[in-house]
Scaffold this motif. Structure first.
Motif, PDB file in Angstrom:
ATOM      1  N   VAL B  48       0.809  -1.333  -0.293  1.00  0.00           N
ATOM      2  CA  VAL B  48       0.043  -0.013   0.154  1.00  0.00           C
ATOM      3  C   VAL B  48       0.989   1.298  -0.010  1.00  0.00           C
ATOM      4  CG1 VAL B  48      -1.643   1.363   1.418  1.00  0.00           C
ATOM      5  CG2 VAL B  48      -1.705  -1.121   1.296  1.00  0.00           C
ATOM      6  N   LEU B  49       1.764   1.226   0.760  1.00  0.00           N
ATOM      7  CA  LEU B  49       2.853   2.435   0.965  1.00  0.00           C
ATOM      8  C   LEU B  49       4.171   1.912   0.436  1.00  0.00           C
ATOM      9  CD1 LEU B  49       2.107   4.138   4.233  1.00  0.00           C
ATOM     10  CD2 LEU B  49       1.740   4.953   2.021  1.00  0.00           C
ATOM     11  N   ALA B  50       4.972   2.707  -0.382  1.00  0.00           N
ATOM     12  CA  ALA B  50       6.217   2.398  -0.930  1.00  0.00           C
ATOM     13  C   ALA B  50       7.197   2.905   0.414  1.00  0.00           C
ATOM     14  CB  ALA B  50       6.309   3.424  -1.998  1.00  0.00           C
ATOM     15  N   ASP B  51       8.445   2.005   0.312  1.00  0.00           N
ATOM     16  CA  ASP B  51       9.351   2.551   1.379  1.00  0.00           C
ATOM     17  C   ASP B  51       9.542   4.270   1.553  1.00  0.00           C
ATOM     18  OD1 ASP B  51       9.604  -0.208   2.041  1.00  0.00           O
ATOM     19  OD2 ASP B  51      11.617  -0.483   1.310  1.00  0.00           O
ATOM     20  N   PRO B  52       9.793   4.975   0.618  1.00  0.00           N
ATOM     21  CA  PRO B  52      10.085   5.951   0.782  1.00  0.00           C
ATOM     22  C   PRO B  52       8.751   6.783   1.690  1.00  0.00           C
ATOM     23  CG  PRO B  52      10.547   5.512  -1.495  1.00  0.00           C
ATOM     24  CD  PRO B  52       9.836   4.416  -1.092  1.00  0.00           C
ATOM     25  N   GLU B  53       7.849   6.353   1.536  1.00  0.00           N
ATOM     26  CA  GLU B  53       6.572   6.760   2.176  1.00  0.00           C
ATOM     27  C   GLU B  53       6.641   6.358   3.540  1.00  0.00           C
ATOM     28  OE1 GLU B  53       3.074   7.401  -1.318  1.00  0.00           O
ATOM     29  OE2 GLU B  53       3.757   5.319  -0.944  1.00  0.00           O
ATOM     30  N   ILE B  54       6.893   5.156   3.675  1.00  0.00           N
ATOM     31  CA  ILE B  54       7.219   4.780   5.020  1.00  0.00           C
ATOM     32  C   ILE B  54       7.748   5.703   5.900  1.00  0.00           C
ATOM     33  CG2 ILE B  54       7.918   2.706   6.583  1.00  0.00           C
ATOM     34  CD1 ILE B  54       5.302   2.173   5.380  1.00  0.00           C
ATOM     35  N   ASP B  55       9.283   5.934   5.082  1.00  0.00           N
ATOM     36  CA  ASP B  55      10.146   7.030   5.770  1.00  0.00           C
ATOM     37  C   ASP B  55       9.566   8.258   6.074  1.00  0.00           C
ATOM     38  OD1 ASP B  55      12.212   5.275   5.678  1.00  0.00           O
ATOM     39  OD2 ASP B  55      13.042   5.987   3.681  1.00  0.00           O
ATOM     40  N   ARG B 149      -8.762  -3.855  -7.085  1.00  0.00           N
ATOM     41  CA  ARG B 149      -8.425  -4.005  -5.663  1.00  0.00           C
ATOM     42  C   ARG B 149      -7.325  -3.293  -4.998  1.00  0.00           C
ATOM     43  NH1 ARG B 149      -6.233  -8.817  -6.856  1.00  0.00           N
ATOM     44  NH2 ARG B 149      -8.473  -9.852  -7.300  1.00  0.00           N
ATOM     45  N   ARG B 150      -6.361  -2.623  -5.597  1.00  0.00           N
ATOM     46  CA  ARG B 150      -5.358  -1.777  -5.154  1.00  0.00           C
ATOM     47  C   ARG B 150      -6.205  -0.407  -4.718  1.00  0.00           C
ATOM     48  NH1 ARG B 150       0.159  -1.382  -8.497  1.00  0.00           N
ATOM     49  NH2 ARG B 150       0.958   0.097  -7.139  1.00  0.00           N
ATOM     50  N   VAL B 151      -6.939  -0.044  -5.420  1.00  0.00           N
ATOM     51  CA  VAL B 151      -7.703   1.199  -5.073  1.00  0.00           C
ATOM     52  C   VAL B 151      -8.644   0.955  -3.710  1.00  0.00           C
ATOM     53  CG1 VAL B 151      -9.297   3.144  -5.589  1.00  0.00           C
ATOM     54  CG2 VAL B 151      -7.699   2.086  -7.152  1.00  0.00           C
ATOM     55  N   MET B 152      -9.220  -0.307  -3.481  1.00  0.00           N
ATOM     56  CA  MET B 152      -9.929  -0.675  -2.365  1.00  0.00           C
ATOM     57  C   MET B 152      -9.056  -0.881  -1.162  1.00  0.00           C
ATOM     58  SD  MET B 152     -12.707  -0.202  -4.012  1.00  0.00           S
ATOM     59  CE  MET B 152     -14.124  -0.787  -3.343  1.00  0.00           C
ATOM     60  N   LEU B 153      -8.172  -1.492  -1.535  1.00  0.00           N
ATOM     61  CA  LEU B 153      -7.155  -1.570  -0.188  1.00  0.00           C
ATOM     62  C   LEU B 153      -6.479  -0.198   0.408  1.00  0.00           C
ATOM     63  CD1 LEU B 153      -5.516  -5.012  -1.183  1.00  0.00           C
ATOM     64  CD2 LEU B 153      -7.256  -4.492   0.644  1.00  0.00           C
ATOM     65  N   ALA B 154      -6.157   0.482  -0.556  1.00  0.00           N
ATOM     66  CA  ALA B 154      -5.794   1.868  -0.492  1.00  0.00           C
ATOM     67  C   ALA B 154      -6.858   2.859   0.472  1.00  0.00           C
ATOM     68  CB  ALA B 154      -5.302   2.707  -1.690  1.00  0.00           C
ATOM     69  N   ASP B 155      -7.940   2.424   0.009  1.00  0.00           N
ATOM     70  CA  ASP B 155      -9.026   3.228   0.710  1.00  0.00           C
ATOM     71  C   ASP B 155      -9.228   2.892   2.224  1.00  0.00           C
ATOM     72  OD1 ASP B 155      -9.623   4.836  -1.339  1.00  0.00           O
ATOM     73  OD2 ASP B 155     -11.539   3.845  -2.069  1.00  0.00           O
ATOM     74  N   LEU B 156      -9.263   1.299   2.137  1.00  0.00           N
ATOM     75  CA  LEU B 156      -9.211   0.831   3.825  1.00  0.00           C
ATOM     76  C   LEU B 156      -8.216   1.315   4.449  1.00  0.00           C
ATOM     77  CD1 LEU B 156     -10.468  -2.884   2.760  1.00  0.00           C
ATOM     78  CD2 LEU B 156     -11.583  -0.870   3.889  1.00  0.00           C
ATOM     79  N   ALA B 157      -6.809   1.385   3.731  1.00  0.00           N
ATOM     80  CA  ALA B 157      -5.739   1.475   4.706  1.00  0.00           C
ATOM     81  C   ALA B 157      -5.581   3.281   5.189  1.00  0.00           C
ATOM     82  CB  ALA B 157      -4.310   1.305   4.067  1.00  0.00           C
ATOM     83  N   ALA B 158      -6.216   3.966   4.112  1.00  0.00           N
ATOM     84  CA  ALA B 158      -6.312   5.554   4.459  1.00  0.00           C
ATOM     85  C   ALA B 158      -7.453   5.588   5.220  1.00  0.00           C
ATOM     86  CB  ALA B 158      -6.719   6.274   3.159  1.00  0.00           C
ATOM     87  N   ASP B 159      -8.345   4.926   5.890  1.00  0.00           N
ATOM     88  CA  ASP B 159      -9.555   5.115   6.788  1.00  0.00           C
ATOM     89  C   ASP B 159     -10.213   6.265   6.281  1.00  0.00           C
ATOM     90  OD1 ASP B 159     -10.832   5.155   9.033  1.00  0.00           O
ATOM     91  OD2 ASP B 159      -9.843   6.240  10.356  1.00  0.00           O
ATOM     92  N   GLY B 160     -10.413   6.139   4.871  1.00  0.00           N
ATOM     93  CA  GLY B 160     -11.271   7.028   4.130  1.00  0.00           C
ATOM     94  C   GLY B 160     -11.220   6.695   2.663  1.00  0.00           C
ATOM     95  N   GLU B 161     -10.981   7.885   1.964  1.00  0.00           N
ATOM     96  CA  GLU B 161     -10.660   7.614   0.492  1.00  0.00           C
ATOM     97  C   GLU B 161      -9.294   8.155   0.210  1.00  0.00           C
ATOM     98  OE1 GLU B 161     -13.555   9.482  -1.908  1.00  0.00           O
ATOM     99  OE2 GLU B 161     -15.052   7.876  -1.590  1.00  0.00           O
ATOM    100  N   ALA B 180     -12.736   5.505 -11.678  1.00  0.00           N
ATOM    101  CA  ALA B 180     -13.600   4.903 -12.068  1.00  0.00           C
ATOM    102  C   ALA B 180     -13.319   3.307 -11.605  1.00  0.00           C
ATOM    103  CB  ALA B 180     -13.453   4.664 -13.747  1.00  0.00           C
ATOM    104  N   LEU B 181     -12.038   2.939 -11.240  1.00  0.00           N
ATOM    105  CA  LEU B 181     -11.765   1.694 -10.658  1.00  0.00           C
ATOM    106  C   LEU B 181     -12.495   1.669  -9.160  1.00  0.00           C
ATOM    107  CD1 LEU B 181      -8.053   1.430 -11.405  1.00  0.00           C
ATOM    108  CD2 LEU B 181      -9.946   0.012 -12.254  1.00  0.00           C
ATOM    109  N   ARG B 182     -12.502   2.758  -8.617  1.00  0.00           N
ATOM    110  CA  ARG B 182     -13.105   2.909  -7.176  1.00  0.00           C
ATOM    111  C   ARG B 182     -14.802   2.411  -7.321  1.00  0.00           C
ATOM    112  NH1 ARG B 182     -11.594   7.880  -4.487  1.00  0.00           N
ATOM    113  NH2 ARG B 182      -9.939   6.698  -3.565  1.00  0.00           N
TER     114      ARG B 182
END
Lengths: 132, 207
Positions: B48-55, B149-161, B180-182
């Motif tokens: 869901v998050l790339a390593d630089p985003e984890i940083d 699936r990628r968009v839906m999982l990102a939404d879940l991880a974001a606790d929103g959209e 559109a994917l969402r």
């Protein structure tokens, strides 16, 4: 406008978030998650960046990039040659282009190890359904 | 590199020294607790998050923890759990593309849930709902395309959209395609749940 699908999603998202492990944990859950996680050692640069951000409030944000590793060792120089071949007008003959085309056919056939030939390569059909 | 310190014994003095604005204490705090927090974040947000985003989340978590250390309450949690939950909120901010909260110290209790009083045990683990949850997970795994699936999982991880612009950059796509994917993903999940008897007849529900 909120659709039925949006309303349904909003109704079930909390359960799904929980099931997928994305909910904000309680203190006890947080401890359990930390216990279960492997340590990910920080480099000196990462530590410096955290301290610098904490004290200055300045941080660079990262913009994700698409994964283009599937392109392999793609080179635009090769593409130039291929575009030259592909973009000639119908009926236009060019000996240099024909040579290039033949080289590329041979190269592709070589890559796919299609060694058993039953005639000149150039005479073979090239439709998508070939070989089915 | 990280110093060999015992987090259990040093937390109290770390907190006091950080409250005094000691940068050395902040560095020690990061060295002692950072590796576990980063490991747990990477585990939680894998794919869901790339390593630089984890940083980036770690950096913002350090900022918020340092600015809000006076609010830490050792009777509610351990220091590392408090730091971890701050890092989770930072990760959610990144996923939602919210920059406006980042330059503020904590103005909330990181452990306070939005759905307070509706703990998942009440609805997520009841017999009927756990079956529903299983069906929902099946729908996500089996009905959606990888992009949906990628968009839906990102939404879940974001606790929103999740931020569609961020997702579009990550997927090499456009904001319109992400939206559109969402939309398709949500429709497919609802359709699947309708077919499996978890949703009322759409015609009746529109009345």
């Amino acid at each position: 406008m909120t659709s039925d699908a949006d309303r349904f999603w909003q109704g079930v998202a909390k359960q799904l978030r929980r099931a997928k492990g994305f909910s904000v944990p309680t203190p006890e859950e947080a401890e359990a998650e930390l216990d279960a996680a492997e340590e990910d050692p920080l480099t000196d640069e990462q530590i410096d960046a955290m301290v610098e951000t904490a004290t200055s409030g300045e941080v660079g944000s990262y913009t994700p990039m698409p994964d283009l590793s599937w392109l392999g060792d793609f080179s635009d120089e090769t593409a130039d040659e291929e575009l030259l071949v592909l973009n000639r007008n119908r009926g236009e003959e060019d000996e240099e282009v024909d040579t290039l085309l033949e080289e590329q056919r041979q190269e592709v056939l070589g890559e796919h190890e299609q060694t058993e030939g039953d005639g000149p390569v150039a005479d073979r059909p090239t439709s998508a359904g070939e070989g089915d | 590199m990280a110093q060999d310190a015992s987090p259990e014994t040093d937390d109290e003095s770390l907190v006091l020294r950080m409250m005094d604005g000691e940068e050395d204490a902040l560095r020690l705090f990061v060295e002692v607790h950072g590796p576990k927090i980063r490991g747990a974040l990477r585990k939680k947000y894998r794919g869901v998050l790339a390593d630089p985003e984890i940083d980036e989340a770690m950096n913002w978590a350090a900022y918020k923890a340092y600015r809000s250390i006076a609010d830490f309450d050792e009777t509610k949690s351990k220091l590392r759990s408090w730091f971890y939950v701050i890092a989770i909120h930072a990760a959610q901010d990144i996923l939602r593309g919210e920059n406006r909260n980042r330059h503020q110290a904590l103005d909330f209790d990181p452990f306070e849930r939005k759905e307070a009083g509706q703990q998942d045990g009440a609805d997520g683990k009841a017999n009927g709902s756990s079956k529903l949850t299983r069906e929902l997970l099946t729908a996500i795994d089996q009905v959606l395309t990888p992009g949906e699936r990628r968009v839906m999982l990102a939404d879940l991880a974001a606790d929103g959209e999740a931020d569609p612009a961020r997702l579009a950059a990550e997927m090499g796509s456009t904001v319109g395609s992400v939206l559109a994917l969402r939309s398709k993903g949500r429709s497919k999940i609802r359709q699947y749940m309708t077919e499996h008897g978890h949703v009322q007849n759409p015609q009746r529900s529109r009345r």
